[in-house]
Design a protein around this motif. Structure first.
Motif, mmCIF file in Angstrom:
data_model
loop_
_atom_site.group_PDB
_atom_site.id
_atom_site.type_symbol
_atom_site.label_atom_id
_atom_site.label_comp_id
_atom_site.label_asym_id
_atom_site.label_seq_id
_atom_site.Cartn_x
_atom_site.Cartn_y
_atom_site.Cartn_z
ATOM 1 N N ASP A 1 -6.537 -6.928 -0.752
ATOM 2 C CA ASP A 1 -5.376 -6.549 -1.567
ATOM 3 C C ASP A 1 -5.258 -7.477 -2.767
ATOM 4 O O ASP A 1 -5.482 -8.692 -2.654
ATOM 5 C CB ASP A 1 -4.092 -6.611 -0.744
ATOM 6 N N PHE B 1 -10.849 -4.354 4.038
ATOM 7 C CA PHE B 1 -10.065 -4.169 2.817
ATOM 8 C C PHE B 1 -9.612 -5.506 2.248
ATOM 9 O O PHE B 1 -9.490 -6.511 2.966
ATOM 10 C CB PHE B 1 -8.840 -3.299 3.098
ATOM 11 N N ARG C 1 -5.308 -1.852 -3.081
ATOM 12 C CA ARG C 1 -6.162 -2.159 -1.926
ATOM 13 C C ARG C 1 -7.514 -1.535 -2.185
ATOM 14 O O ARG C 1 -7.603 -0.387 -2.637
ATOM 15 C CB ARG C 1 -5.553 -1.625 -0.633
ATOM 16 N N MET D 1 0.840 -1.191 0.000
ATOM 17 C CA MET D 1 0.000 0.000 0.000
ATOM 18 C C MET D 1 0.872 1.237 0.000
ATOM 19 O O MET D 1 1.870 1.313 0.711
ATOM 20 C CB MET D 1 -0.911 -0.010 1.234
#
Length: 371
Positions: free
Chosen positions: A39, A37, A25, A1
């Motif tokens: 990824d 979240f 993300r 991130m």
């Protein structure tokens, strides 16, 4: 991130990054409690109408709504492999194609259309290494017509997970309704450890086991071979069509093909009597320059876990070393955990995944189903 100087996540990708490897993300709309979240890392293969399509190295496509993006950045195009000989995707794809040659082929720009009466998808699919020389829709129309003329379904083989692979083409095929039917992996490793991988540390076979090498797949070898539809065409594919005698390679005569057989009765006290139709174990190896490609390593189910597969590969590897090869490759299906364990123990590691996409609305026979 990606984090800004103020400590906030940032989105540092745009539509101009299509074709690059990214890490993003995004918010989970209906996930488990406490999970906000998710990824995704892969190639950004499209960004249309507010939706990103990201293709992971295993070929899976993930759709992410632009409005759900929290962070994103471009990352290196391919992660460094930790072991195995260095090789590009194109080099390996060409070596694998030479080791499993069709009986008929035709060029469409940089694409190769291959056919072998339906015996395995590898010999009956397009190998698209480059530009077809015409717009994609026109190329696919030509492909479908070429295979229909031969009574075959149209397949395109693509790859993912390494630098130079074809995530974008796979995504375009999916957008046009092509269906991914088979995914497998190509693994690479040094050849010398394979030659030493027999149960005997000296490189020999287990006591009482003989591994016989031949230039041809005889009736006994074929009796153990598991693929359906072993016809005259199949024998041409297996034989390579350009096998040379005396171990000569690199002379323009084509790859050197070898078949290994452990006769029945050599798998131990329960291995059956000599003369049984099916051998205890078999294997195939194609020597092509620095590469040795292994295939069709099969063992009588009653005799597994006795080192016969290792013995077969060791004998073939020693022959390949004698012919000047130094690196090895093989193809294995995703769910074959036993093979993953065997080959991982010999020092092999996955290089890339490859996939076969079938044209939509095709009613032609699918061949024997081999990857």
């Amino acid at each position: 991130m990606e984090i800004s100087a103020a400590g906030r996540p940032e989105i540092r990708i745009t539509t101009a990054d299509v074709g690059k490897r990214v890490s993003v993300r995004s918010l989970i709309e209906h996930g488990p409690p406490g999970e906000r979240f998710t990824d995704v890392v892969g190639v950004l293969t499209s960004w249309d109408s507010g939706v990103l399509r990201i293709t992971r190295k295993n070929g899976e496509s993930v759709l992410v709504r632009e409005s759900a993006l929290v962070a994103g950045k471009v990352v290196p195009s391919a992660p460094a492999r930790r072991r195995g000989p260095a090789a590009s995707y194109e080099e390996l794809a060409r070596a694998a194609a030479r080791a499993w040659q069709p009986v008929e082929s035709e060029r469409l720009g940089d694409w190769e259309l291959r056919a072998a009466a339906g015996f395995t998808r590898r010999a009956n699919s397009v190998l698209p290494l480059g530009d077809p020389g015409v717009p994609l829709d026109e190329a696919l129309t030509t492909v479908c017509r070429w295979y229909a003329d031969r009574g075959l379904p149209a397949y395109v083989q693509t790859a993912t997970g390494a630098e130079g692979t074809q995530e974008a083409l796979g995504a375009e095929l999916e957008r046009r309704g092509w269906v991914r039917e088979v995914t497998a992996q190509l693994w690479v490793g040094a050849l010398a450890p394979v030659a030493d991988a027999g149960p005997d540390p000296s490189g020999g076979e287990p006591a009482g086991v003989d591994v016989l090498l031949s230039r041809e797949a005889d009736e006994a070898w074929l009796a153990r071979y598991q693929r359906r539809g072993v016809s005259e065409v199949a024998l041409k594919v297996l034989g390579g069509g350009t096998a040379v005698s005396g171990g000569e390679t690199g002379s323009g005569k084509g790859p050197s093909v070898w078949f290994a057989t452990v006769p029945a009765g050599h798998g131990g006290p329960e291995g059956g009597a000599p003369g049984d139709a099916a051998p205890a174990a078999i294997g195939r190896c194609v020597v092509d320059g620095r590469w040795a490609g292994f295939a069709a390593v099969e063992v009588d189910p009653a005799l597994r876990r006795r080192g016969l597969a290792s013995a077969v590969m060791a004998a073939l590897a020693r022959q390949a070393l004698d012919e000047g090869a130094s690196a090895a490759w093989l193809q294995v299906e995703d769910d074959n955990t036993a093979a993953h364990t065997l080959y991982g123990g010999m020092g092999f590691a996955a290089h890339h995944a490859y996939h076969h996409y079938r044209a939509p609305r095709s009613s032609a026979p699918a061949g024997d189903g081999a990857p």
